[in-house]
Enzyme design. Sequence first.
Site, PDB file in Angstrom:
ATOM      1  N   CYS A 116       0.845  -1.197   0.000  1.00 21.87           N
ATOM      2  CA  CYS A 116       0.000   0.000   0.000  1.00 21.87           C
ATOM      3  C   CYS A 116       0.884   1.253   0.000  1.00 21.87           C
ATOM      4  O   CYS A 116       1.923   1.298   0.638  1.00 21.87           O
ATOM      5  CB  CYS A 116      -0.895   0.023   1.237  1.00 21.87           C
ATOM      6  N   ARG A 121       8.285   2.983   2.593  1.00 24.88           N
ATOM      7  CA  ARG A 121       8.395   1.539   2.877  1.00 24.88           C
ATOM      8  C   ARG A 121       9.824   1.024   2.637  1.00 24.88           C
ATOM      9  O   ARG A 121      10.047   0.086   1.878  1.00 24.88           O
ATOM     10  CB  ARG A 121       7.397   0.726   2.041  1.00 24.88           C
ATOM     11  N   ASP A 305      -2.624   0.660  11.781  1.00 30.76           N
ATOM     12  CA  ASP A 305      -3.595   0.056  10.849  1.00 30.76           C
ATOM     13  C   ASP A 305      -5.035   0.327  11.242  1.00 30.76           C
ATOM     14  O   ASP A 305      -5.947  -0.046  10.499  1.00 30.76           O
ATOM     15  CB  ASP A 305      -3.367  -1.454  10.744  1.00 30.76           C
ATOM     16  N   ARG A 397      -7.779  -6.372  -0.188  1.00 28.51           N
ATOM     17  CA  ARG A 397      -6.434  -6.846   0.164  1.00 28.51           C
ATOM     18  C   ARG A 397      -6.406  -7.384   1.594  1.00 28.51           C
ATOM     19  O   ARG A 397      -5.580  -8.222   1.928  1.00 28.51           O
ATOM     20  CB  ARG A 397      -5.401  -5.723   0.053  1.00 28.51           C
TER      21      ARG A 397
HETATM   22  C1  EPZ Z   1       3.757  -4.406   8.925  1.00 35.56           C
HETATM   23  O1  EPZ Z   1       4.350  -3.684   7.856  1.00 35.56           O
HETATM   24  C2  EPZ Z   1       2.315  -4.631   8.507  1.00 35.56           C
HETATM   25  N1  EPZ Z   1       2.274  -5.403   7.267  1.00 35.56           N
HETATM   26  C3  EPZ Z   1       1.628  -3.279   8.286  1.00 35.56           C
HETATM   27  O2  EPZ Z   1       0.264  -3.539   7.984  1.00 35.56           O
HETATM   28  C4  EPZ Z   1       1.696  -2.471   9.581  1.00 35.56           C
HETATM   29  O3  EPZ Z   1       1.145  -1.201   9.353  1.00 35.56           O
HETATM   30  C5  EPZ Z   1       3.162  -2.333  10.023  1.00 35.56           C
HETATM   31  O4  EPZ Z   1       3.769  -3.647  10.146  1.00 35.56           O
HETATM   32  C6  EPZ Z   1       3.295  -1.610  11.354  1.00 35.56           C
HETATM   33  O5  EPZ Z   1       2.574  -2.298  12.332  1.00 35.56           O
HETATM   34  C7  EPZ Z   1       2.470  -6.746   7.311  1.00 35.56           C
HETATM   35  O6  EPZ Z   1       2.697  -7.322   8.364  1.00 35.56           O
HETATM   36  C8  EPZ Z   1       2.390  -7.477   6.008  1.00 35.56           C
HETATM   37  P1  EPZ Z   1       7.346  -1.897   9.748  1.00 35.56           P
HETATM   38  P2  EPZ Z   1       5.957  -3.464   7.820  1.00 35.56           P
HETATM   39  O7  EPZ Z   1       8.560  -2.511   9.159  1.00 35.56           O
HETATM   40  O8  EPZ Z   1       6.641  -4.675   8.310  1.00 35.56           O
HETATM   41  C9  EPZ Z   1       9.943   1.899   8.800  1.00 35.56           C
HETATM   42  C10 EPZ Z   1      -1.742  -3.397   6.763  1.00 35.56           C
HETATM   43  O9  EPZ Z   1      -2.526  -2.470   6.520  1.00 35.56           O
HETATM   44  N2  EPZ Z   1      10.926   0.938   8.286  1.00 35.56           N
HETATM   45  O10 EPZ Z   1       7.026  -2.152  11.187  1.00 35.56           O
HETATM   46  O11 EPZ Z   1       6.293  -2.938   6.486  1.00 35.56           O
HETATM   47  C11 EPZ Z   1       8.731   1.979   7.885  1.00 35.56           C
HETATM   48  O12 EPZ Z   1       8.975   2.880   6.817  1.00 35.56           O
HETATM   49  C12 EPZ Z   1      -0.241  -3.169   6.678  1.00 35.56           C
HETATM   50  O13 EPZ Z   1      -2.090  -4.564   7.088  1.00 35.56           O
HETATM   51  C13 EPZ Z   1      12.186   1.397   7.926  1.00 35.56           C
HETATM   52  O14 EPZ Z   1      12.471   2.592   8.018  1.00 35.56           O
HETATM   53  O15 EPZ Z   1       6.075  -2.284   8.888  1.00 35.56           O
HETATM   54  C14 EPZ Z   1       7.659   2.472   8.808  1.00 35.56           C
HETATM   55  O16 EPZ Z   1       7.771   3.870   8.935  1.00 35.56           O
HETATM   56  C15 EPZ Z   1       0.108  -1.732   6.296  1.00 35.56           C
HETATM   57  N3  EPZ Z   1      13.091   0.512   7.447  1.00 35.56           N
HETATM   58  C16 EPZ Z   1       8.013   1.823  10.145  1.00 35.56           C
HETATM   59  O17 EPZ Z   1       9.395   1.423  10.033  1.00 35.56           O
HETATM   60  C17 EPZ Z   1      12.805  -0.829   7.317  1.00 35.56           C
HETATM   61  O18 EPZ Z   1      13.685  -1.601   6.882  1.00 35.56           O
HETATM   62  C18 EPZ Z   1       7.167   0.601  10.474  1.00 35.56           C
HETATM   63  O19 EPZ Z   1       7.405  -0.326   9.459  1.00 35.56           O
HETATM   64  C19 EPZ Z   1      11.520  -1.279   7.681  1.00 35.56           C
HETATM   65  C20 EPZ Z   1      10.592  -0.382   8.176  1.00 35.56           C
END
Ligand code: EPZ
Length: 416
Positions: A116, A121, A305, A397
């Site tokens: 999304c 990301r 979320d 989704r």
């Molecule tokens: C997971 O995404 C979920 N998706 C997301 O749900 C959820 O919003 C998110 O965790 C936070 O809870 C799945 O599990 C498939 P993060 P993820 O890595 O793993 C930054 C939904 O609607 N970051 O915890 O991508 C990132 O940019 C989806 O179901 C880095 O900077 O989330 C963000 O600002 C949307 N570098 C924050 O961390 C990285 O290498 C949180 O991201 C990774 C992340």
Amino acid sequence: MESFVINGGKPLVGTLEVDTAKNAVLPIIAATILTDEEVVLVDVPKIIDVEKMLQILLAMGGNVVYSGRNVIIKTKGLSNLEIPSLLAKDIRSSIFMLGPLLAKYKKARVAYPGGCDIGSRPIDLHLSGLRDLNVEISEDYGFIDCDANNMKSGVVHLDFPSVGATENIMMSAVFLKGETTILNAAKEPEIVDLANFINSIGGKIRGAGTSSIVIEGVETLSGTTYKPISDRIIAGTYLIAAAITKGKLCLTNANYQDVYALLNKLRNAGCLIDYTEDTISIECSKRPIACASIETQPYPGFPTDLQAQMLALETISDGICVVTENMFETRFKHVPELLKMGAKVTTKDRMAIVRGVNRLHGAEVVAHDLRGGAGLVLAALATEGKTIVQNAHYVDRGYENFELRLQSVGADIKRC
Ligand code: EPZ
């Protein structure tokens, strides 16, 4: 492109069963790469992101068979260790394949993941964590090539408790001799479920759910039959749907502990909440009181979320609410659409100030992402008259048959 057509203003009343969690099923599907034995996942939701993740397994030579709502997976001897870029670009969770491929086959090639459009990301935390375990990584033309032949156990400190990075590094370390520790790990329930799944096939992971996770290397893993946890975001979406329509819902297959931050907000808004071990009941008889502030945080803080769904509730609540989106940089795309319905919201950077109005009016609005789309549907359910929410595929989704579930508790919603 399909839309939802909603004639709102009716309270939702009845019982809804909560599906198994998308964000638990997706990394667990990736984790099936770790074992040669058959894995049966029970009651898997039929949603786009899960179907795409299973397509990736098939494209890599895995065996996937649907049996009712169960999925039977066997990934022994994958013939292709390159994740198809077209599929990888579609879903964020494709990056979860990296860890298990490196653990099992010592190499992987993956395109930068999609997902999304709620922010940049990045995957820097995933890659830096793998490099801390001596994985050699090169990046070119949007592809990431990894070599884990010299990978070894160690300590990974995450600058930010990233859910995906925690899951990827956890899976990558499963066969590493000795102990690998992840510090500042994410604590989401889906992390615990992934660790429980891996332990159920013979892994040795402890500390999941805390900020320090230890993975002890094992030789091989077995098969299992596993039912993932229930979807706390679907549960939260249903709870807010009851609040915004002044309805009365009972949720089954729901874990109140996973949505505690939301329950507190809804109680303060004037909703009556009750729960048992696997049900949550909510009744809202009058206009909700505005929450002074909503700040999205890593678990157990208020989940990002549910931000869009909660912001929709605040648009018709009594008072002013300041919503701060700390997790993603562009997760207010539902706000301009809510303004078309008469909401009073001003945004600046990661902050939105919501001035509750007595009622919204119907409009034609556009969903730009999964949870924003769900938020628009909730706003429409509270609004007398017709609202059309375009881009229903975004909602698909993460929500299986969303309109049929809502119809079952009295909503006048159709897909067209
Ligand atoms: C997971 O995404 C979920 N998706 C997301 O749900 C959820 O919003 C998110 O965790 C936070 O809870 C799945 O599990 C498939 P993060 P993820 O890595 O793993 C930054 C939904 O609607 N970051 O915890 O991508 C990132 O940019 C989806 O179901 C880095 O900077 O989330 C963000 O600002 C949307 N570098 C924050 O961390 C990285 O290498 C949180 O991201 C990774 C992340």
